[in-house]
Structures are given as structure tokens and as C-alpha cells.
Design a protein around this motif. Structure first.
Motif, short mmCIF file in Angstrom:
data_model
loop_
_atom_site.label_atom_id
_atom_site.label_comp_id
_atom_site.label_asym_id
_atom_site.label_seq_id
_atom_site.Cartn_x
_atom_site.Cartn_y
_atom_site.Cartn_z
N GLU A 117 -83.92 88.10 -27.60
CA GLU A 117 -82.69 88.88 -27.82
C GLU A 117 -82.53 89.97 -26.74
N SER A 118 -83.59 90.65 -26.40
CA SER A 118 -83.54 91.67 -25.34
C SER A 118 -83.22 91.04 -23.99
N GLN A 119 -83.76 89.87 -23.75
CA GLN A 119 -83.48 89.17 -22.50
C GLN A 119 -82.00 88.78 -22.42
N ARG A 120 -81.45 88.32 -23.53
CA ARG A 120 -80.02 87.95 -23.54
C ARG A 120 -79.14 89.16 -23.28
N ILE A 121 -79.46 90.28 -23.92
CA ILE A 121 -78.68 91.51 -23.73
C ILE A 121 -78.74 91.96 -22.27
N SER A 122 -79.94 91.92 -21.69
CA SER A 122 -80.08 92.35 -20.29
C SER A 122 -79.34 91.40 -19.34
N LYS A 123 -79.37 90.10 -19.62
CA LYS A 123 -78.64 89.15 -18.78
C LYS A 123 -77.14 89.38 -18.85
N MET A 124 -76.62 89.64 -20.05
CA MET A 124 -75.19 89.91 -20.19
C MET A 124 -74.81 91.19 -19.45
N ALA A 125 -75.64 92.22 -19.58
CA ALA A 125 -75.36 93.48 -18.88
C ALA A 125 -75.36 93.27 -17.38
N LEU A 126 -76.28 92.46 -16.87
CA LEU A 126 -76.33 92.19 -15.44
C LEU A 126 -75.12 91.39 -14.98
N MET A 127 -74.68 90.44 -15.79
CA MET A 127 -73.49 89.66 -15.41
C MET A 127 -72.23 90.52 -15.40
N VAL A 128 -72.11 91.42 -16.37
CA VAL A 128 -70.96 92.33 -16.39
C VAL A 128 -71.00 93.25 -15.18
N ALA A 129 -72.17 93.78 -14.86
CA ALA A 129 -72.31 94.65 -13.69
C ALA A 129 -71.99 93.90 -12.41
N CYS A 130 -72.40 92.64 -12.32
CA CYS A 130 -72.10 91.81 -11.15
C CYS A 130 -70.60 91.60 -11.01
N LEU A 131 -69.96 91.27 -12.09
CA LEU A 131 -68.51 91.07 -12.07
C LEU A 131 -67.79 92.36 -11.67
N LEU A 132 -68.22 93.46 -12.25
CA LEU A 132 -67.61 94.75 -11.94
C LEU A 132 -67.80 95.12 -10.46
N ALA A 133 -68.98 94.87 -9.93
CA ALA A 133 -69.24 95.17 -8.51
C ALA A 133 -68.38 94.31 -7.60
N GLY A 134 -68.27 93.03 -7.90
CA GLY A 134 -67.45 92.14 -7.08
C GLY A 134 -65.97 92.49 -7.12
N VAL A 135 -65.46 92.76 -8.32
CA VAL A 135 -64.04 93.10 -8.46
C VAL A 135 -63.75 94.44 -7.79
N THR A 136 -64.63 95.42 -7.97
CA THR A 136 -64.44 96.73 -7.36
C THR A 136 -64.41 96.62 -5.84
N GLY A 137 -65.35 95.89 -5.27
CA GLY A 137 -65.37 95.71 -3.82
C GLY A 137 -64.14 95.00 -3.30
N TYR A 138 -63.70 93.97 -4.01
CA TYR A 138 -62.50 93.24 -3.61
C TYR A 138 -61.27 94.13 -3.66
N LEU A 139 -61.09 94.85 -4.77
CA LEU A 139 -59.92 95.72 -4.91
C LEU A 139 -59.92 96.84 -3.89
N TYR A 140 -61.09 97.40 -3.61
CA TYR A 140 -61.19 98.46 -2.61
C TYR A 140 -60.76 97.95 -1.24
N LEU A 141 -61.26 96.79 -0.86
CA LEU A 141 -60.92 96.22 0.44
C LEU A 141 -59.44 95.85 0.50
N LYS A 142 -58.89 95.31 -0.58
CA LYS A 142 -57.47 94.97 -0.63
C LYS A 142 -56.61 96.23 -0.53
N MET A 143 -57.02 97.30 -1.21
CA MET A 143 -56.27 98.56 -1.16
C MET A 143 -56.29 99.14 0.25
N LYS A 144 -57.45 99.10 0.90
CA LYS A 144 -57.54 99.61 2.26
C LYS A 144 -56.68 98.80 3.22
N LYS A 145 -56.64 97.48 3.01
CA LYS A 145 -55.83 96.63 3.87
C LYS A 145 -54.35 96.96 3.70
#
Length: 99
Positions: A53-81
Motif C-alpha cells: 500500500e505504501s509503495q502504491r501511494i508513493s508511485k502515484m505521488a511520483l506519477m503526479v509529480a512527473c505530470l506536474l513537472a512536464g506540464v509546468t515546463g511545457y507551459l512555461y516554454l510556451k508562455m515564453k515563446k
């Protein structure tokens, strides 16, 4: 953001220079998107937490953080462009907004 910070320090200390045609907004977005490298984090989470159960929670948290990092980087670059394209120089006319 560690990648971007260390790159900034290295360029300020004249240890290196940015590659040709590379801007700081590109470096910042690259630093943000580097947060998507979560494979090692999942491996460490599996070793760190004995319960499934702890492993599942940590994996979900990591996937959410990964998605957030990718979207944030994409939006930042698009805004700068968009900001760069908004006021591009035209020969003999100075900065003219492009609509």
C-alpha cells in the motif's frame, strides 16, 4: 531546478557557456521537465517501503509529480515563446506587436 541553478552558476563563473541559440527560458523549462525522470524514484520507493500500500501511494505521488513537472515546463516554454513572438523586431520599424 537544480540543473538550471548549477548551469547558471557555471556560466556566471565562466566555466562554460550556453550552447548556441539557447536561451535561459529554454534552460529553465528543461530544468522543470527534468522532474519527469522518476524511474529511479520509483525504484527507491519500492526499496524504502515494505508494504504494498505504501509503495502504491508513493508511485502515484511520483506519477503526479512527473505530470506536474512536464506540464509546468511545457507551459512555461510556451508562455515564453508567446512573449517573444508578441514583440518581434521588424526592419526599420523597431518593436511592433504581432497580432
Amino acid at each position: 531546478m537544480i540543473i538550471c541553478l548549477l548551469s547558471y552558476i557555471a556560466t556566471r563563473l565562466k566555466l562554460t557557456a550556453l550552447p548556441a541559440q539557447t536561451s535561459w527560458p529554454q534552460m529553465i523549462s528543461t530544468g522543470m521537465m527534468a522532474g519527469t525522470g522518476f524511474t529511479m524514484s520509483i525504484f527507491i520507493a519500492i526499496l524504502a517501503y515494505p508494504s504494498v500500500e505504501s509503495q502504491r501511494i508513493s508511485k502515484m505521488a511520483l506519477m503526479v509529480a512527473c505530470l506536474l513537472a512536464g506540464v509546468t515546463g511545457y507551459l512555461y516554454l510556451k508562455m515564453k515563446k508567446q512573449l517573444i513572438n508578441c514583440c518581434s523586431p521588424r526592419p526599420g520599424k523597431g518593436l511592433v506587436p504581432i497580432l
